[in-house]
Design a protein around this motif. Sequence first.
Motif, PDB file in Angstrom:
ATOM      1  N   MET A 175       0.828  -1.197   0.124  1.00 43.27           N
ATOM      2  CA  MET A 175       0.105   0.105   0.067  1.00 43.27           C
ATOM      3  C   MET A 175       0.984   1.245   0.092  1.00 43.27           C
ATOM      4  O   MET A 175       0.639   2.388  -0.692  1.00 43.27           O
ATOM      5  N   ILE A 176       1.672   1.054   0.920  1.00 41.30           N
ATOM      6  CA  ILE A 176       3.132   2.254   0.845  1.00 41.30           C
ATOM      7  C   ILE A 176       3.503   2.660  -0.567  1.00 41.30           C
ATOM      8  O   ILE A 176       3.593   3.641  -0.873  1.00 41.30           O
ATOM      9  N   TYR A 190       2.279   1.621  -3.170  1.00 36.86           N
ATOM     10  CA  TYR A 190       1.337   2.133  -4.358  1.00 36.86           C
ATOM     11  C   TYR A 190       1.284   3.725  -4.039  1.00 36.86           C
ATOM     12  O   TYR A 190       0.861   4.322  -5.122  1.00 36.86           O
ATOM     13  N   LYS A 191       0.997   4.193  -3.053  1.00 33.18           N
ATOM     14  CA  LYS A 191       0.884   5.668  -2.470  1.00 33.18           C
ATOM     15  C   LYS A 191       1.983   6.244  -3.261  1.00 33.18           C
ATOM     16  O   LYS A 191       1.759   7.501  -3.793  1.00 33.18           O
ATOM     17  N   LEU A 214       1.441   6.576  -6.911  1.00 30.97           N
ATOM     18  CA  LEU A 214       0.501   7.447  -7.372  1.00 30.97           C
ATOM     19  C   LEU A 214       1.110   8.989  -7.248  1.00 30.97           C
ATOM     20  O   LEU A 214       0.989   9.724  -8.334  1.00 30.97           O
ATOM     21  N   ALA A 215       1.977   9.084  -6.649  1.00 28.92           N
ATOM     22  CA  ALA A 215       2.684  10.835  -6.254  1.00 28.92           C
ATOM     23  C   ALA A 215       3.709  10.719  -7.499  1.00 28.92           C
ATOM     24  O   ALA A 215       3.855  11.753  -8.105  1.00 28.92           O
ATOM     25  N   VAL A 261       1.611  11.788 -10.647  1.00 25.35           N
ATOM     26  CA  VAL A 261       1.425  13.230 -10.679  1.00 25.35           C
ATOM     27  C   VAL A 261       2.621  13.987 -11.227  1.00 25.35           C
ATOM     28  O   VAL A 261       2.415  14.864 -11.945  1.00 25.35           O
ATOM     29  N   GLU A 262       3.550  13.648 -10.732  1.00 27.26           N
ATOM     30  CA  GLU A 262       4.732  14.186 -11.275  1.00 27.26           C
ATOM     31  C   GLU A 262       5.036  14.256 -12.735  1.00 27.26           C
ATOM     32  O   GLU A 262       5.473  15.212 -13.586  1.00 27.26           O
ATOM     33  N   LYS A 282       2.635  13.485 -14.909  1.00 25.89           N
ATOM     34  CA  LYS A 282       1.911  14.254 -15.576  1.00 25.89           C
ATOM     35  C   LYS A 282       2.082  15.652 -15.495  1.00 25.89           C
ATOM     36  O   LYS A 282       1.788  16.578 -16.495  1.00 25.89           O
ATOM     37  N   ASN A 283       2.707  16.294 -14.454  1.00 27.07           N
ATOM     38  CA  ASN A 283       3.059  17.697 -14.353  1.00 27.07           C
ATOM     39  C   ASN A 283       4.064  17.924 -15.372  1.00 27.07           C
ATOM     40  O   ASN A 283       4.070  18.976 -16.211  1.00 27.07           O
ATOM     41  N   LEU A 338       2.491  18.174 -18.703  1.00 29.19           N
ATOM     42  CA  LEU A 338       1.613  19.100 -18.952  1.00 29.19           C
ATOM     43  C   LEU A 338       2.746  20.598 -19.157  1.00 29.19           C
ATOM     44  O   LEU A 338       2.052  21.450 -20.147  1.00 29.19           O
ATOM     45  N   GLN A 339       3.715  20.580 -18.818  1.00 35.33           N
ATOM     46  CA  GLN A 339       4.628  21.933 -19.031  1.00 35.33           C
ATOM     47  C   GLN A 339       4.891  21.853 -20.636  1.00 35.33           C
ATOM     48  O   GLN A 339       4.995  23.175 -21.173  1.00 35.33           O
ATOM     49  N   LYS A 377       2.851  21.011 -23.007  1.00 32.39           N
ATOM     50  CA  LYS A 377       1.367  21.549 -23.579  1.00 32.39           C
ATOM     51  C   LYS A 377       1.131  22.882 -23.413  1.00 32.39           C
ATOM     52  O   LYS A 377       0.446  23.860 -24.121  1.00 32.39           O
ATOM     53  N   LEU A 378       1.687  23.635 -22.315  1.00 34.48           N
ATOM     54  CA  LEU A 378       1.528  24.953 -22.137  1.00 34.48           C
ATOM     55  C   LEU A 378       1.958  25.724 -23.176  1.00 34.48           C
ATOM     56  O   LEU A 378       1.581  26.838 -23.412  1.00 34.48           O
ATOM     57  N   GLU A 396       1.455  25.738 -26.129  1.00 28.69           N
ATOM     58  CA  GLU A 396       0.654  25.969 -27.240  1.00 28.69           C
ATOM     59  C   GLU A 396      -0.387  27.068 -27.033  1.00 28.69           C
ATOM     60  O   GLU A 396      -1.313  27.380 -27.655  1.00 28.69           O
TER      61      GLU A 396
END
Lengths: 168, 168, 168, 168, 168, 168, 168, 168
Positions: B143-144, B146-147, B150-151, B154-155, B157-158, B161-162, B164-165, B167
């Motif tokens: 579980m630890i 897994y979490k 997840l983090a 997110v990084e 994806k961040n 995203l940079q 895509k900005l 455009e």
Amino acid sequence: MGKQLKVAVVMGSDSDFPTLKSCIKILKDFGLETEVTVCSAHRTPDKAAQYARNAEKNGIGVIIAAAGKAAHLPGVLAAYTPIPVIGIPIKSSTMDGLDSLLSIVQMPSGIPVATVAIDGADNAALLAVQILSTADENLRKKMIEYKAKLAVKVEEKNAALQEKLTEI
Amino acid sequence: MGKQLKVAVVMGSDSDFPTLKSCIKILKDFGLETEVTVCSAHRTPDKAAQYARNAEKNGIGVIIAAAGKAAHLPGVLAAYTPIPVIGIPIKSSTMDGLDSLLSIVQMPSGIPVATVAIDGADNAALLAVQILSTADENLRKKMIEYKAKLAVKVEEKNAALQEKLTEI
Amino acid sequence: MGKQLKVAVVMGSDSDFPTLKSCIKILKDFGLETEVTVCSAHRTPDKAAQYARNAEKNGIGVIIAAAGKAAHLPGVLAAYTPIPVIGIPIKSSTMDGLDSLLSIVQMPSGIPVATVAIDGADNAALLAVQILSTADENLRKKMIEYKAKLAVKVEEKNAALQEKLTEI
Amino acid sequence: MGKQLKVAVVMGSDSDFPTLKSCIKILKDFGLETEVTVCSAHRTPDKAAQYARNAEKNGIGVIIAAAGKAAHLPGVLAAYTPIPVIGIPIKSSTMDGLDSLLSIVQMPSGIPVATVAIDGADNAALLAVQILSTADENLRKKMIEYKAKLAVKVEEKNAALQEKLTEI
Amino acid sequence: MGKQLKVAVVMGSDSDFPTLKSCIKILKDFGLETEVTVCSAHRTPDKAAQYARNAEKNGIGVIIAAAGKAAHLPGVLAAYTPIPVIGIPIKSSTMDGLDSLLSIVQMPSGIPVATVAIDGADNAALLAVQILSTADENLRKKMIEYKAKLAVKVEEKNAALQEKLTEI
Amino acid sequence: MGKQLKVAVVMGSDSDFPTLKSCIKILKDFGLETEVTVCSAHRTPDKAAQYARNAEKNGIGVIIAAAGKAAHLPGVLAAYTPIPVIGIPIKSSTMDGLDSLLSIVQMPSGIPVATVAIDGADNAALLAVQILSTADENLRKKMIEYKAKLAVKVEEKNAALQEKLTEI
Amino acid sequence: MGKQLKVAVVMGSDSDFPTLKSCIKILKDFGLETEVTVCSAHRTPDKAAQYARNAEKNGIGVIIAAAGKAAHLPGVLAAYTPIPVIGIPIKSSTMDGLDSLLSIVQMPSGIPVATVAIDGADNAALLAVQILSTADENLRKKMIEYKAKLAVKVEEKNAALQEKLTEI
Amino acid sequence: MGKQLKVAVVMGSDSDFPTLKSCIKILKDFGLETEVTVCSAHRTPDKAAQYARNAEKNGIGVIIAAAGKAAHLPGVLAAYTPIPVIGIPIKSSTMDGLDSLLSIVQMPSGIPVATVAIDGADNAALLAVQILSTADENLRKKMIEYKAKLAVKVEEKNAALQEKLTEI
């Protein structure tokens, strides 16, 4: 089915009793025999199942079930019996009765619960009378008289109101 | 309690299966044995009662139950077993899942259902893992991890995203 | 995990304490050690983060978190710990608890909060007991006894009700 | 405070990006420097805390935070910083955005979040401009011009409408 | 912009004053000059328009507007001024404040209103302070101190709670 | 008041036009002169105020105003004129029109808005006809004929339905 | 139509009378003749039908109908008459008036009801005045004076408020 | 009452027919004679009154009435007849059926409507069967068989599901 069928009134908690008093009273006024029980879908699930399973053979024609919050009692009883179940959503301390209403009325296809208004105890009794009237002309007549009296009461209130109007 | 407990996944209708797939997948990814059943609180009430009554002795540690509309299944199962029951409110064609949510979460005192978000199948699985981790250090470690993943996601994806900005 | 795990009860404001009393009482009745804290996700965010981060190593097995309005506390604690978090939505002066409920139950995928009813303090305690019972046969037995007593109480209330019926 | 303050745009998930594009575009059109980040209150809580804690010293004047469902991100960021935080409730697949709205707007006393409409990305940008205009006469002038253009556009639409009327 | 900007507090009805007292008190505690006015978007629309149109040149930096039911006041003021407008939805005798909240927060693109919680008078004041802090380091410092005091108060309440626990 | 009064149809955005077409069509069918305008309470507040202030002297007898989200237009127009204002809540992309409905119907004492159903464009036109019929016997007659035709259409649909029944 | 038309005030139950008093008072203050009746769409349906059918020929220009819960009265009256019907949703003991509001305002195409706010008795009277003003310049003048007085009252309240401010 | 009573299915608009098809089909499958009518409480109020007034003497045992939005039809029919009326709230284009549900279920004391789920056409038919079964043992038996088949179908779906599980 010669013998008059009984109406079962089942409540999830005895705290629902004050709301249900007028329901029981109306059933008695119509001359129907009632059987009143506290029985919880969650705390006494076996009893609830047993109660509904035996309802028909115990001479019960309609079950009225009242419950609040996640109000499963009417639906659970309906699962175990072919006789009509009327559900009364009880208003609890939060959500203004919306939780009870949706928990009772939104039954999935296959197992209906005839739902009345939130805290609508009177109408649950009257609906039971209407259902049993299907096989009982005498009861039907009483229902017709009851509705006539309702209209008379409105007229009396209207007359009384006219006097109060002068004070405005 | 040496043997690993199973997780039961119960759904009121097979139409809930697409929503539950990711739940079952996560449980498997954590190495948990699952038992998946269609069982309706209203159409097969006896089976539902029986299932919950026997859950503990059948080696089930947690029950995950999904249902929509007047969603009684999680509460009904919880009535018959002392093991934790997790409820997933399924969004149906009307009321946007509010009916399912209230029918599951608003349980009366005595019989809790651990409710997750509407259509929250992933979180039901993760909560089951967290519950079983209480007695299983290995599962806790997963579980630890897994979490932590997840983090990381997110990084990632961040970072994506940079790019895509530019455009905008 | 030989030592009995504690239950943490965390509230966003001391105004939630009256609602939580019965929760703490039930935990004590089951013989569980509790740790009760006022800790706000918004006013003391560092403390909340620290509290959840250390919960596991401080011997806490389950966290119960209660909060009202935009009730972030349960979700924020869950973000920092792998142990199960139970959320109690507290009814505040507006919105009848719906804001608290949705803020707690609608958690995004990855971080579950086991949500109970609005002001459902009793059930939060019972759910914590059920979770810890997974690793504790003795606690499981107490839970089974508790449920049996609930059923007995319903029967007692039913008996008491029968006497009141004569007055209608 | 001679240097122009930046506007941080933080989203709980990159799935919020399409909604936020117009927000970022408007900020750029007003000549404001932006910093756009994916950062989850639940999956990357430490990063979220760190981000908000350092916002002021990193030259950020306003934070715009968008999140859906149990939308804790704006409130969590606001907990860690004295600078104004604007919250955008994102409509998710259930509950039509009401969950996001209540999770963001109903903040307890002490930690405000300046909430705009569900999916109200444009207005979040404009509110950030208005806030920074408090210390920037040039930006204020641009805002006044922006509002004048809005009025002109309404007039143009009105003119275009008059032609369509003939077809009725 | 050397001179300290004032905060305007506008209420749709004097019945909103009891709710707004704490707002005005907080603004005073932060050393901000306030201007408090009863002004209705519907009963005195010309005055409302005039008030907002002149706000900037009258040295007002932020407008706080409180209104209930179909709460148009904040939006109407925002229509006439480029300065930030904070809206407080007031809970009225029906609909639990939901009508006020939606009437204020759901502003169309172009004209934002920074909405706080239903009856969230304290937070409206604090948000005004945060906005004016953008151009005022001294005010920023006071805000940081204010937040620190909030945390201390939570700790004090926590200490007081520990004593009450013995009575359970 | 010898001359036939006009009906003004005002919409907050030209995106409301498709919904309003049937409203304008019905008004024309009843032989009423209409004046259709795009005019925003928030983007063109001065125009809105001016429009309503001059409505009576411009020969307008009833104003129909349509708006969505925080729908202030009908109430703002009503603030500036003594003539009846009919409000049409427009369903927008979130909240299913509930925000528009409450923003329009919940007007405070003193300034009524005659509210019709969400997207109820037809009924807004018919209500305008009913209002102007108060001073126009000819229009009254047309209204009576219109209602008679509605009844005929129901009968025709009933006849058509009977044929479809055979396929079940 | 030389003779002044009357306003009918119809209520579903005499329990609505306290809410309606201010409505009747305002109508009298404007010099309008009123006819006040208790008449239920459900308990005296024939009377309701008859009342609406004869309203026009009995010199009634507008009907104001108030009802609570499943509030059918305004819609039922509107079905039988071409004259405008104003509906007042009455807040009942559950659902905070939302049931009454939706039952009245959501009328299907063809039969409008001009709906005012929940318990909005004053506005029902003022809307009736506005409607009858369409054919009565004298009444229109009184309405304009009434609105002017509303503005004066707001100013008086504003003046009174300024004195209370010193106590903060 | 020797002759089998008919079931009347009444719909406010022919657009409700697709939803009602399965209702009519189920009634036929149970061997009940049906009478299907389009009849609007608002557009053909006299017909609706007449229909309900004559229902009993026309051999109708139960009326099923479906309507959407401000759904008055079931309540209006119930006002004119002593036989049981079942209401089906139809989901319309806005409000997700909540308006229809509240307009039907929240009937005032005296005139019940047996309400089923939003778009719950199947259950309306089954409830009618249950009601008529009160006086018809043969119909009761068919109902018991119907419920048994429901359970079998759940089992079949469960079996089918087990095969799909392998693909996860």
